[in-house]
Scaffold this motif. Structure first.
Motif, mmCIF file in Angstrom:
data_model
loop_
_atom_site.group_PDB
_atom_site.id
_atom_site.type_symbol
_atom_site.label_atom_id
_atom_site.label_comp_id
_atom_site.label_asym_id
_atom_site.label_seq_id
_atom_site.Cartn_x
_atom_site.Cartn_y
_atom_site.Cartn_z
ATOM 1 N N GLU A 6 0.837 -1.201 0.000
ATOM 2 C CA GLU A 6 0.000 0.000 0.000
ATOM 3 C C GLU A 6 0.872 1.252 0.000
ATOM 4 O OE1 GLU A 6 -3.621 -0.170 2.153
ATOM 5 O OE2 GLU A 6 -3.527 1.913 2.809
ATOM 6 N N LYS B 176 -8.764 -1.512 -4.943
ATOM 7 C CA LYS B 176 -9.391 -0.869 -3.784
ATOM 8 C C LYS B 176 -8.877 0.551 -3.601
ATOM 9 C CE LYS B 176 -10.339 -4.949 -0.962
ATOM 10 N NZ LYS B 176 -9.750 -5.809 0.095
ATOM 11 N N LEU B 177 -7.651 0.756 -4.014
ATOM 12 C CA LEU B 177 -7.067 2.093 -3.893
ATOM 13 C C LEU B 177 -7.416 2.939 -5.118
ATOM 14 C CD1 LEU B 177 -3.649 1.096 -2.310
ATOM 15 C CD2 LEU B 177 -5.616 2.165 -1.164
ATOM 16 N N GLN B 178 -8.362 2.462 -5.900
ATOM 17 C CA GLN B 178 -8.920 3.219 -7.027
ATOM 18 C C GLN B 178 -7.903 3.434 -8.141
ATOM 19 O OE1 GLN B 178 -10.740 6.609 -5.034
ATOM 20 N NE2 GLN B 178 -11.982 5.264 -3.748
ATOM 21 N N PRO C 56 -1.068 -4.813 12.731
ATOM 22 C CA PRO C 56 0.341 -4.498 12.846
ATOM 23 C C PRO C 56 0.456 -3.015 12.465
ATOM 24 C CG PRO C 56 -0.009 -6.372 11.351
ATOM 25 C CD PRO C 56 -1.342 -5.716 11.598
ATOM 26 N N PRO D 185 -10.271 5.714 -0.540
ATOM 27 C CA PRO D 185 -9.461 4.579 -0.992
ATOM 28 C C PRO D 185 -8.797 3.933 0.223
ATOM 29 C CG PRO D 185 -8.791 6.632 -2.106
ATOM 30 C CD PRO D 185 -9.735 7.003 -1.000
ATOM 31 N N ARG D 186 -8.933 2.656 0.365
ATOM 32 C CA ARG D 186 -8.341 1.993 1.536
ATOM 33 C C ARG D 186 -8.233 0.509 1.258
ATOM 34 N NH1 ARG D 186 -14.131 1.122 4.354
ATOM 35 N NH2 ARG D 186 -14.979 2.160 2.541
ATOM 36 N N ALA D 187 -7.259 -0.086 1.828
ATOM 37 C CA ALA D 187 -7.072 -1.534 1.670
ATOM 38 C C ALA D 187 -6.515 -2.117 2.961
ATOM 39 C CB ALA D 187 -6.150 -1.819 0.485
ATOM 40 N N TYR D 188 -5.302 -1.689 3.329
ATOM 41 C CA TYR D 188 -4.659 -2.253 4.524
ATOM 42 C C TYR D 188 -5.547 -2.114 5.746
ATOM 43 C CZ TYR D 188 -0.957 -3.186 7.949
ATOM 44 O OH TYR D 188 -0.194 -3.709 8.968
ATOM 45 N N TRP D 189 -6.158 -0.943 5.891
ATOM 46 C CA TRP D 189 -6.944 -0.665 7.098
ATOM 47 C C TRP D 189 -8.407 -1.082 6.972
ATOM 48 C CZ3 TRP D 189 -3.197 0.432 10.240
ATOM 49 C CH2 TRP D 189 -2.133 1.235 9.842
ATOM 50 N N PRO E 161 -12.783 -6.929 5.218
ATOM 51 C CA PRO E 161 -12.092 -8.227 5.038
ATOM 52 C C PRO E 161 -11.473 -8.714 6.344
ATOM 53 C CG PRO E 161 -11.046 -6.464 3.723
ATOM 54 C CD PRO E 161 -12.226 -5.862 4.381
ATOM 55 N N SER F 134 -3.845 -10.627 6.151
ATOM 56 C CA SER F 134 -2.408 -10.667 5.834
ATOM 57 C C SER F 134 -1.654 -11.087 7.094
ATOM 58 C CB SER F 134 -1.924 -9.330 5.273
ATOM 59 O OG SER F 134 -1.972 -8.317 6.250
ATOM 60 N N THR F 135 -0.346 -11.225 6.988
ATOM 61 C CA THR F 135 0.424 -11.811 8.091
ATOM 62 C C THR F 135 0.346 -10.949 9.346
ATOM 63 O OG1 THR F 135 1.937 -12.587 6.390
ATOM 64 C CG2 THR F 135 2.648 -12.822 8.683
ATOM 65 N N PRO F 136 -0.180 -11.495 10.435
ATOM 66 C CA PRO F 136 -0.235 -10.737 11.684
ATOM 67 C C PRO F 136 1.143 -10.736 12.357
ATOM 68 C CG PRO F 136 -1.103 -12.926 12.037
ATOM 69 C CD PRO F 136 -0.745 -12.846 10.570
#
Lengths: 393, 393, 393, 393
Positions: free
Chosen positions: A76, A107-109, D68, D230-234, D238, D250-252
């Protein structure tokens, strides 16, 4: 022994998923030191010694950023710093990790252009070159490639990708995910002309998960100045400004930094060239075992076969997950599962990180005994084949 | 990784000498807690929970004494508490450890009567019976036997020794060294009528060296009252007096006690019967590998073959120490050396303590690859034979 | 936090008994490394680096022996190696530890001559000199003196003892117990003409209990050759013979050796002179607090006041043990108890080992608050007095 | 001892910045266990036990997400999940952390409405109520409040904020940063009607930095479905989907999860009510010391004074940073610095986490001795005042 287990503990667990990997005792003992004042004088001294070690690992003179986060977070960070919503990005879908990165880009467009593969080869470099050559308007802003595709065990030649971009005289940035490659496979950020290298802590660096990395070229940094993507946590600029003095804009994961520092020292003590050669040796031994069993690797191109993980295809009609369950229960060995379309069809033997020949013999033995116990058709002799190679080597 | 090494660290060291053995992480993490006040209230509570665990391990309702010291110290404790200078003690010299114990007895001015063996068998129980029967004056005060002779890999049947003593209607005390047996092989202090059981911490108990043990029968305790041997550190009486309350007359090795407590908890969690069965299974797998290589074990009597260590005889004209050196340098595996008359003629594979099947496969693989690298004549297939046994088991 | 506690854990326990002392994290993390092959090549290299560090600590060029054992064991080692049953040994009973050593000598069938003191002063050097001068037959074979008497907080001037022996032209050996002095108070084995120095691991060396030490002069070694005492475990000769190559006759306490090595490195990094000065500074601060409270120290001679522990006399009619109980329960601080005739009349504040000024302020604060909570008559202001000294220093 | 230091180590470092805080040994020993297979069966079992503990800590039946990342990352997670670019968010700028959060909101292209304070009081609840009442169009989408403003030592009454929102009958979400409050100050996510609670690992949870948290109300979750950020990691969705089974997308950060689990167990063993009371007691003792010195706290409202950190204002013309430097160098105590407009004018004494009364006495003693050494005008007696309070308590 893990912190938590429901199974009897009668010896050391064999952790052979492709990350997190076996962490050396020395690193665990660094990890467990008390946190320190991350704004105090000692911290700055520590970091000003640590950043150059990171640069040495990535083979770069450009800055390397460390985030509390995962490899996913580093994906990201690479995208939100260099690109703007709607930008075209060219990806090669070489496996599950490439696929997940592409999903993130959407997702980040971002506008993801996808070159498909059969998930049994490295990235299609000709196709990348062709796509760029066709993009005469230079509307493709970046090319995203996974160096070591952990789901398939195929490795893409990054220097060749760079050559293809250059041959197309295309200005796209080159973004490379080497989460499972760094510290295990040869990697040259500067020489290969990578713009953003994406990495994570829990594989070749021989430390626990929890840190993500971006190595950044001058060109990528320049691009970040015109990005309109909303971003704060991953924003390179404030990070780089304060990193110069050895500090961080928000609280760093101090204990993971201790582990990082120690892990890097161990890699350099062994010598990066030796580390890379050791991984290739263990990978070859593993492949010889697979061949002796009469099984096939997921990676169909020997030149692309990975030094860090070998994905093994199950005989038709047999469940990889059932086999992994037997192996875990009977032999206390954790193997990687098949991902995406490979679910239940592939199991993955990780052979990276802090690893010796005898551990590898144990792992291969565990797979062989597990196949026998689970009734998976195979020829005996995988361990013998691996040992034949390892003892002459 | 060890604390100190001169060799590159590329994975976990394989420590397969017959003690110290592999220590579980959980035990190491108990060990490294800060020391506590050994005269404070918590310490007493801890020890009053720990002593019964020790009794369970030794299978006794009599007291078990813990010394800061080694197994060697526990030998001395057994002798100086029960005997007086000049006393006759009957030993069976079954190997190097029996021999060393006999040497100690002489230094302590005891009169050692020695039954010799060929160092390839367990103690000669008929000879013990005969010697006692011949001693109608009952001038033999004690019989000293090594349960698990670590130098040869032969195990003596202690119940049979007791039967022989009883058959001779002889009042001699039975002193048994089970330094390498306890926690790995079945052991029954009370049922077998042992008077003093001698043990050490660094083998089946899965903890570091530094503690020695004496389990004491009522008869031994009674005998200690008339001993004229000068003694203080090892003196049972003051120890037992204060142990009752959970304390020690001098400073105990607090951190090693933490490790002991955790190691015992792990043994009981697995279940002693399971622990013993696991050791027998790994021993059998090891012997099948040796047989497959076409080599011979030092222990010539299959019924006496040890569950904790297998001593392997080198082919004529080949050096065991040279082989061990190659194996250490190339495969980072430490094996036991040949002791006394077996020096350089025997190497020893320890298979005790915190150990899994896959670790054992790695060990056997290391020996097989090492023999190949060192040019030691052997047939291939040892690992395969071991795996064949382990996977069906 | 200790390994085991029955009380709530709401912060770090304050362990201020005079041994074991606070162990630095660095030492605990050395301790918890896996054991290594104590007969392998690395071990020898490690020990050949460690023995000279021990010599530096004891300020000697003679050998220093390390036993798995306690300080009590080291007392026994000193006696059984140099003396024979019936030998006359001159002791000065300066406190509980001297008294216990004397008891041990009697158990070992030695003939202990005792010079009494009031347990509030160092050894009576004039009386030692007089006793030796009177012994014209030189039947006194050794003089045993406690350097730092941990029960009273009085320190004997060892150089002065040596001078008294020399003035009497007496050949007696000088045996010195510096279990609680070594690594905290100035100590010079060679320069002071000590024949056997007796030490333990758990105090100034900043490591857990479990190791005992003997530093040995040439004269002591010579004397050991004619000793007729039965001995084996503590026998110097076989130990010295194999120590030369970096090894031990029986299994050493490997993990405690790791801790020792690290503890010594830390002492040398601080600088022994700085270590000694720090201990004197903390001792003086503690005594100023005691004076401010209007209480008396057990040590009645300021020149003998110890740098490692301060024994404080309770006001008449008040129980030291009741006070210690309140302090432990309310403030999680462990103090030393009064021993022998001082039982319940004295409590002891240890100020040795890995210790900072702020920890000491906490300790003194804990005693002051504890006296208030327990209703022990005292003047306030102890902490203030200590801080006044520490901040100007 | 920290992992890295340039200063001599003569005792345990006193880490009294307001996070990271002192981490219990038990937590550090959990942290340093080997990583485990985060997709294996044991991991899921572990997490399904851990999530409910987190809910208990946050006092919620809604999900709590673990990233994380840092507390800063958790700010971002709260904003990007619930809001869309251009959305109005009402903040109260109560100190540096509120200010930084506002800066982040701007970078994320949110429209921040700011209520100013003098940085010496809690949030202005009347002003919040008035602003919401004035927003009849309900264009304010969220209210962002810092519960425990670590830079000033003022705590805002979150229940009162909720009451103000409700009184205005305004639908805005309530986002609360309790990074330094959780695990130390009373906190009730559900009862107080918080929509997103933002937290970090390195303060009251007594573990190292590296994890961030979002506790999420049903209303917040609903809002997240229409966010266009726009967001993915946060991205919560999911995460929540897979968290249900005990896993992560994803890996914790496995090792930090071990530390979290152990830290929570310790908090519950002490009892949350006791933990909160202990923090209030230590805070009051600290404030009494400050008053005795004749100095002023930054927090001007006693009802808002924080239980976790006390910011102390320097006498006019004296440098807080110079004082902190003296205290660090002479007394090995790390204090928090003044932030933003308070730079060099304020120093901060953290009194949270794993902390005992005696440690606190040491800290206050260190400040008092440091002021004396640095020539900062003050009255003596701060430690005495603190002890007077603590001993009666």
């Amino acid at each position: 022994m893990a912190y938590f287990t429901t199974r009897p503990e009668t010896g050391r667990h064999f952790l052979h998923i492709p990350g997190p990997t076996n962490v050396p005792d020395r690193v665990l003992r660094a990890l467990d030191n008390p946190p320190m004042d991350h704004r105090g004088p000692d911290f700055g001294v520590m970091m000003l010694q640590l950043f150059p070690k990171l640069q040495q690992l990535f083979q770069t003179t450009s800055p390397v950023i460390v985030y509390p986060g995962s490899g996913t977070g580093s994906w990201e960070a690479a995208l939100v710093n260099t690109l703007s919503p709607g930008d075209r990005v060219l990806f090669c879908r070489t496996g599950q990790f490439a696929a997940s990165w592409i999903e993130m880009a959407k997702k980040l467009q971002l506008n993801a252009e996808i070159i498909e593969t059969d998930w049994r080869h490295a990235a299609d470099i000709d196709a990348i070159g062709a796509a760029l050559a066709a993009d005469t308007a230079h509307s493709i802003k970046a090319v995203g490639v996974v160096h070591s595709e952990t789901s398939t065990g195929c490795v893409t030649d990054i220097a060749a990708v760079r050559a293809a971009i250059d041959a197309a005289r295309h200005p796209a940035l080159l973004l490379v995910d080497t989460v499972s490659g760094i510290g295990a496979l040869e990697y040259r950020h500067d020489e290969w002309g990578v713009d953003v290298t994406i990495a994570g802590s829990q594989k070749g660096m021989m430390m626990p998960p929890g840190l993500g990395f971006n190595a950044i070229s001058a060109k990528a940094l320049e691009a970040s100045k015109s990005s309109t993507m909303p971003r704060a946590y991953w924003h390179w600029q404030p990070m780089l400004a304060i990193n110069k003095n050895g500090y961080f804009p928000s609280t760093p994961a101090t204990n993971l930094l201790y582990a990082l520092d120690t892990g890097l020292d161990m890699l350099f003590a062994e010598g990066l060239e030796n580390v890379f050669a050791r991984h290739q040796r263990f990978a070859e031994a593993t492949r010889r075992a697979v061949a002796a069993w009469g099984l096939e690797t997921q990676c169909a191109d020997p030149r692309a076969a990975s030094g860090v993980v070998t994905a093994v295809r199950m005989p038709q009609g047999h469940s990889a997950d059932a086999l992994r369950r037997v192996i875990l229960e009977k032999f206390d060995l954790s193997l990687g599962n098949g991902l995406g379309v490979m679910t239940d069809k592939v199991f993955r033997i990780a052979h990276l990180g802090h690893l010796s020949a005898l551990q590898l013999v144990g792992v291969i033995g565990g797979v062989e005994m597990g196949m026998r116990a689970a009734g998976v058709p195979h020829r005996e002799g995988g361990v013998q084949a691996a040992m034949g190679y390892l003892s002459g080597n």
